[in-house]
Design a protein around this motif. Structure first.
Motif, mmCIF file in Angstrom:
data_model
loop_
_atom_site.group_PDB
_atom_site.id
_atom_site.type_symbol
_atom_site.label_atom_id
_atom_site.label_comp_id
_atom_site.label_asym_id
_atom_site.label_seq_id
_atom_site.Cartn_x
_atom_site.Cartn_y
_atom_site.Cartn_z
ATOM 1 N N GLU A 1 0.843 -1.191 0.000
ATOM 2 C CA GLU A 1 0.000 0.000 0.000
ATOM 3 C C GLU A 1 0.881 1.245 0.000
ATOM 4 O OE1 GLU A 1 -3.791 1.795 2.546
ATOM 5 O OE2 GLU A 1 -2.938 -0.159 3.039
ATOM 6 N N ARG B 1 6.839 0.863 10.929
ATOM 7 C CA ARG B 1 6.224 -0.137 10.037
ATOM 8 C C ARG B 1 5.652 -1.303 10.823
ATOM 9 N NH1 ARG B 1 10.290 -2.409 6.557
ATOM 10 N NH2 ARG B 1 8.570 -3.387 5.407
ATOM 11 N N LEU C 1 2.359 -0.115 11.922
ATOM 12 C CA LEU C 1 1.446 -0.019 10.782
ATOM 13 C C LEU C 1 0.963 -1.395 10.353
ATOM 14 C CD1 LEU C 1 3.380 2.708 8.757
ATOM 15 C CD2 LEU C 1 1.064 2.959 9.670
ATOM 16 N N ASP D 1 -1.810 -2.581 12.274
ATOM 17 C CA ASP D 1 -3.066 -1.910 11.930
ATOM 18 C C ASP D 1 -3.528 -2.254 10.511
ATOM 19 O OD1 ASP D 1 -3.152 -0.703 14.399
ATOM 20 O OD2 ASP D 1 -2.135 1.125 13.723
ATOM 21 N N VAL E 1 -1.728 -2.092 7.613
ATOM 22 C CA VAL E 1 -1.165 -1.293 6.518
ATOM 23 C C VAL E 1 0.094 -1.993 6.010
ATOM 24 C CG1 VAL E 1 -0.317 0.966 5.785
ATOM 25 C CG2 VAL E 1 -2.020 0.798 7.622
ATOM 26 N N THR F 1 3.461 -2.209 4.145
ATOM 27 C CA THR F 1 4.493 -1.254 3.734
ATOM 28 C C THR F 1 5.778 -1.974 3.343
ATOM 29 O OG1 THR F 1 5.396 -0.995 5.966
ATOM 30 C CG2 THR F 1 3.612 0.492 5.338
ATOM 31 N N VAL G 1 4.034 6.872 11.856
ATOM 32 C CA VAL G 1 2.775 6.131 11.841
ATOM 33 C C VAL G 1 1.614 7.066 11.497
ATOM 34 C CG1 VAL G 1 1.111 4.872 13.263
ATOM 35 C CG2 VAL G 1 3.552 4.339 13.435
ATOM 36 N N LYS G 2 1.543 8.201 12.169
ATOM 37 C CA LYS G 2 0.454 9.159 11.950
ATOM 38 C C LYS G 2 0.448 9.667 10.509
ATOM 39 C CE LYS G 2 -1.395 13.493 13.922
ATOM 40 N NZ LYS G 2 -1.346 14.336 12.732
ATOM 41 N N CYS H 1 1.758 8.306 7.789
ATOM 42 C CA CYS H 1 1.435 7.252 6.818
ATOM 43 C C CYS H 1 -0.052 6.935 6.816
ATOM 44 C CB CYS H 1 2.251 5.996 7.128
ATOM 45 S SG CYS H 1 4.002 6.148 6.694
ATOM 46 N N LYS H 2 -0.662 6.922 7.966
ATOM 47 C CA LYS H 2 -2.103 6.653 8.020
ATOM 48 C C LYS H 2 -2.897 7.754 7.323
ATOM 49 C CE LYS H 2 -2.362 3.689 12.107
ATOM 50 N NZ LYS H 2 -2.909 3.541 13.482
ATOM 51 N N GLU H 3 -2.433 8.983 7.446
ATOM 52 C CA GLU H 3 -3.132 10.101 6.805
ATOM 53 C C GLU H 3 -2.987 10.062 5.287
ATOM 54 O OE1 GLU H 3 -1.405 13.489 8.678
ATOM 55 O OE2 GLU H 3 -2.674 13.362 10.474
ATOM 56 N N ARG I 1 -2.776 7.258 3.400
ATOM 57 C CA ARG I 1 -3.309 6.027 2.792
ATOM 58 C C ARG I 1 -4.340 6.330 1.702
ATOM 59 N NH1 ARG I 1 -5.242 1.813 7.212
ATOM 60 N NH2 ARG I 1 -5.458 0.551 5.330
#
Length: 578
Positions: free
Chosen positions: A476, A493, A496, A499, A501, A503, A571-572, A574-576, A578
């Protein structure tokens, strides 16, 4: 029991924070723990807030932690600035002298210890760092005899009386806090380490050692943060191997001296930071034009101008690659671990002599000055390659001819000879020249010489030009970075992945010539490419766009406030994205 813990000490610069950290971490290293340190310090000799943070673990680590377990504070400012990092139930060990208080909203247990008073009772307030160390060490339930051994190593040269007083300072701090706490804090008791003492060094020391192993016998340099420790290391080591360090009057003298010494056949290097690198640019062009090997270390720091000389940044990328006027071949390598700092210096000298070009090894402040555990170095990997350096007697020259130092060789790399070699006489000049080094303004010669020089590096790839951890066929997110950020990214990672994700991660180690064909397949397979770097303009991302493309996929994650990335920040971000 816990497998890792984070400890920080803070105070005014010049009052023992650095030595406390050094002894504390040395003792932990003796027990076999893995360590990763980060220094926050002011750009002045004395005064201004400073703190050192150490992460302690039973397993390998390559990142500072988001939170903090124990804070040792020599003043209220250290509490006010750092207490926000404490996890709920964290501990503050503070000097009772300033009547410490815990900031509102911080869930922490405070131990006010008469640190300065105890030190003064022993004869000098300078020993307050040992009182504080003893207190925090005791709370962890670790054996005092191991800590005392580290104290003996630190102060042994000053005589047994000084050692005894410092050991007593440690004992008093330990006894006081244990009485207050009712014994060691069980929630902070570390699991036993493997007991194997590991290499524990900063990147600058590893690069100094790597230079020594590569056969470097002269360093010419001018002191500058964060490169000075390379000089300090080699000042102690080089004379033992017949070498020396010359402190020059400025960076221009340093680099030109290095060029001259390399021309004479001595493996020589210099080291600096961004401002010094700027001063070296004309001379780097001279090395490129005269095809003289040259190795430079650039320890990146906050800029521009004097900027933030003691803070983290990765903003020299454009200068490293494009800073010189005109066009010359050069190589830029960016190590990402302590081990790579060592091995890359050996490769830098080999590449510089094999291809007769300037090679710049680029670190950043965190990698240069962050002290961390290091795996044993493999000295069997060391190979010295000097390229086309004539070692046998040269054939006689024809009348009125000189040695063709800049011969149009098929591979673009001309034969090299040391000054004084029989039949090796030739011209050396910074202006355009013919095969014998004589100045030439011929258009035909100019084009041939430019093509020869610029073609030398065609296809050059250093060892692990990129370092890829790519478990997913179609991730992703592909996270691309350089330098000291690698360990922090890998930790992020892991979170992530938990969660959901997927990577992959690529560290770019060869910045120039850019390894496009190695990175491109990783970018192609990813839905998005996150380029993470410590600068404001996305220099690495722009370099990737220039050489590969992928504008529609690339997203920047930038941090340029002078501090390294934390795992939670990655982490924050990368989540934003996605």
């Amino acid at each position: 029991m816990i497998s890792q813990l984070s400890w920080k000490i803070g105070g005014q610069q010049g009052e023992g924070v650095e030595s406390t950290d050094r002894i504390f971490s040395t003792a932990l290293n003796r027990l076999g723990y893995y360590l990763y340190g980060y220094r926050h310090f002011s750009s002045r000799i004395k005064g201004g807030h400073t703190n050192n943070k150490i992460r302690i673990s039973t397993a390998p680590i390559r990142a500072i932690s988001d939170d903090l377990d124990i804070l040792v504070a020599f003043d209220q400012e250290s509490i006010d600035l750092n207490a926000k990092e404490l996890r709920p139930g964290g501990v503050i060990v503070a000097d009772a002298k300033f009547s410490p208080t815990v900031p509102e909203g911080v869930d922490a247990r405070l131990f006010a210890v008469p640190i300065t008073a105890m030190a003064e009772e022993l004869g000098t307030s300078l020993m307050k760092n040992m009182v504080a160390s003893g207190a925090s060490w005791a709370l962890l339930g670790l054996p005092l005899e191991v800590f005392n051994k580290a104290v003996e190593e630190e102060f042994g040269r000053k005589g047994p009386a000084i050692v005894e007083k410092n050991v007593e300072a440690v004992r008093r701090g330990a006894e006081f806090v244990l009485e207050q706490a009712g014994g060691p804090l069980e929630e902070f008791r570390l699991e036993a380490a493997d007991g194997k003492m590991k290499l524990f060094m900063i990147g600058n020391e590893a690069m100094g050692l790597g230079s020594l192993a590569a056969g470097c016998r002269l360093m010419s340099a001018y002191p500058i943060t964060p490169a000075s420790e390379i000089m300090e290391y080699l000042i102690k080591k080089l004379p033992k191997f017949g070498g020396t360090v010359v402190q020059t009057e400025d960076e221009i003298a340093a680099v030109t001296m290095a060029i001259g010494a390399n021309y004479a056949g001595v493996r020589t290097m210099t080291a600096s930071a961004g401002p010094g690198l700027s001063l070296m640019m004309e001379a780097i062009g001279l090395a490129g034009m005269t095809e003289t090997p040259l190795v430079i270390i650039d320890t990146q720091r906050g800029g521009p101008s004097t900027g933030l000389p003691t803070k983290q940044e990765q903003s020299d990328i454009n200068a490293l690659i494009y800073g010189t006027h005109g066009e010359i071949p050069k190589v830029v390598i960016a190590p990402s671990t302590i081990e790579e700092c060592f091995y890359d210096m050996i490769e830098a000298f080999n590449v510089a002599e094999t291809y007769q070009v300037p090679v710049i090894v680029a670190t950043d402040l965190q990698l240069s000055l962050g002290k961390q555990s290091c795996e044993p170095l493999d000295y069997e990997r060391i190979v010295i390659e000097r390229g086309k350096l004539a070692r046998e007697e040269l054939p006689p020259l024809e009348q009125h001819t000189l040695f063709k130092r800049y011969e149009f060789a098929e591979d673009g790399i001309s034969p090299r000879v040391l000054p004084g070699a029989k039949n090796g006489i030739h011209h050396v000049t910074g202006v355009e020249h013919d095969q014998e080094g004589r100045p030439s303004e011929s258009a035909v010669n100019r084009k041939k010489m430019m093509d020869k020089r610029l073609g030398k590096l065609s296809g050059l790839r250093v060892a692990n030009a990129i370092k890829a951890d790519a478990p997913h066929a179609e991730p992703e997110l592909l996270i691309v970075a350089m330098g000291s950020t690698g360990g922090t990214i890998d930790e992020a990672r892991g979170r992530l992945s938990g969660d959901g994700v997927a990577t992959n991660h690529v560290t770019v180690r060869q910045l120039h010539p850019f390894p496009s064909e190695l990175l491109a397949p990783h970018m192609k397979s990813a839905k998005k490419v996150v380029v993470l770097e410590n600068n404001a303009t996305g220099q690495l991302a722009n370099l990737i766009k220039l050489n590969i493309g992928g504008h529609d996929k690339i997203e920047n994650v930038l941090k340029y406030d002078g501090t390294p990335f934390l795992p939670s920040e990655i982490v924050k971000a990368c989540k934003e994205l996605r």
